[in-house]
Write an enzyme that holds these catalytic residues in place. Structure first.
Site: not given
Length: 353
Positions: A232-233, A275
């Protein structure tokens, strides 16, 4: 996994089952019908003055039944199709050599040649037919070496008719294969679009569930132990809110490139959400997956997104888990998600196993 590997896997998922089923059912039908006919013809010729013909037919029938029985036990093995082609070649030349009943064996060459063309794959079938007919032609023009005796006019007409038949059969098979390839190409493109994220060109969740996981469950030896890394960004919503969705999209493409460069060619990087990504490492232990995840984390951290006057450091969080067998695959994916949330709650920009 690069785009070529993705296309190959999608092509295999679509093509293999349909084509394998067609060839398998064709082999079964032809084997049972042809084997029965040859056994019956061997039986009705018992007591005649052609013991070699009886032996040829009975032997061919036995080989056909043995071959189809083994193909039931090993349905994914191609060797049975090629062996069936060899049995057909043996039967054809056995009929030419013995002459069959009252020298009528040549009449059965046509359906047998067609069987050879249909059962064996298109290009190998050309070789099979060429060798089969080469042997037959040699015998027909050297009849002093064989049992049967054919009038010259019968031989010439038989060869002309056989040549025409072979040409028509191969032309028909070729057009069928070409039209099938075209349909396959069109279907493959539609499937590729349905299984690929349009922005990053990565496989999507549909691909994982409909293709990759299905393949892994069907052939666990080729995939397990399978490690999963949920990614996950960090603070991606802030990037979108500050710079807009166009820059957010460019950031996703940037992260995609970094992750693909950090993993092996056999690994799969998929986009599963806005994301969120899922990276799958076939034949990787937990410690190997952790090292690869750390490699991705460092690559993302060390390569900020730069465009124009925008200089944007980026980090990501990683959750790692490993499925030792196909029975705990779903538990592994859930554990990877749980570990991802632990990484985010622990301060982000880290790998949790």
């Amino acid at each position: 996994m690069d785009n070529a590997s993705l296309r190959q896997l999608l092509r295999g998922a679509q093509q293999d089952e349909a084509e394998a089923k067609r060839r398998r059912l064709t082999l079964y039908f032809i084997s049972y019908v042809g084997g029965t006919i040859m056994a019956f013809m061997a039986w009705i010729n018992i007591g005649t003055d052609s013991p070699l013909l009886v032996g040829t037919l009975a032997g061919s029938s036995a080989l056909v039944y043995a071959n189809v029985a083994l193909s039931h036990l090993f349905p994914r093995v191609d060797v049975f199709y090629y062996f069936a082609g060899l049995v057909v070649a043996f039967t054809i030349n056995g009929l030419v050599y013995t002459g069959g009943f009252n020298n009528t064996g040549l009449y059965f060459v046509f359906p047998l040649l067609f069987i050879q063309i249909v059962v064996v794959r298109f290009k190998p079938a050309m070789v099979y037919v060429a060798v089969t007919m080469g042997i037959a032609i040699f015998m027909l023009y050297n009849q002093e070496k064989i049992v049967a005796q054919y009038p010259a006019e019968h031989v010439s007409r038989f060869l002309i008719a056989t040549f025409c038949f072979i040409c028509v059969a191969f032309i028909g098979e070729n057009f069928w294969h070409q039209s099938r390839k075209e349909m396959l190409r069109e279907n493959l493109e539609r499937i590729r679009q349905a299984n690929t994220d349009p922005l990053t060109k990565l496989p999507n969740r549909r691909f994982l569930e409909a293709v990759f996981f299905v393949r892994a469950m069907q052939d666990p030896g080729a995939y397990f132990p399978l490690s999963a890394v949920a990614v996950d960004i960090d603070h991606f919503k802030t990037i979108n809110d500050t710079y807009g969705h166009d820059i957010g999209d460019e950031v996703l493409i940037h992260i995609t490139r970094l992750m693909k460069e950090a993993v092996r060619t056999t690994d799969v990087v998929a986009r599963t959400g806005g994301e969120e990504f899922l990276v799958l490492f076939p034949h990787a232990t937990l410690s190997q997956a952790v090292k690869l995840a750390e490699k991705m984390r460092k690559a993302i951290e060390a390569n900020p997104f730069i465009e124009g006057d925008i200089y944007l450091p980026i980090t990501a969080s990683f959750g790692v888990a490993t499925a030792l067998t196909d029975t705990n695959l779903h538990a592994c994916l859930k554990q990877a998600d749980d570990n991802l949330y632990k990484a985010k709650n622990a301060g982000r920009n880290r790998v949790v196993e």
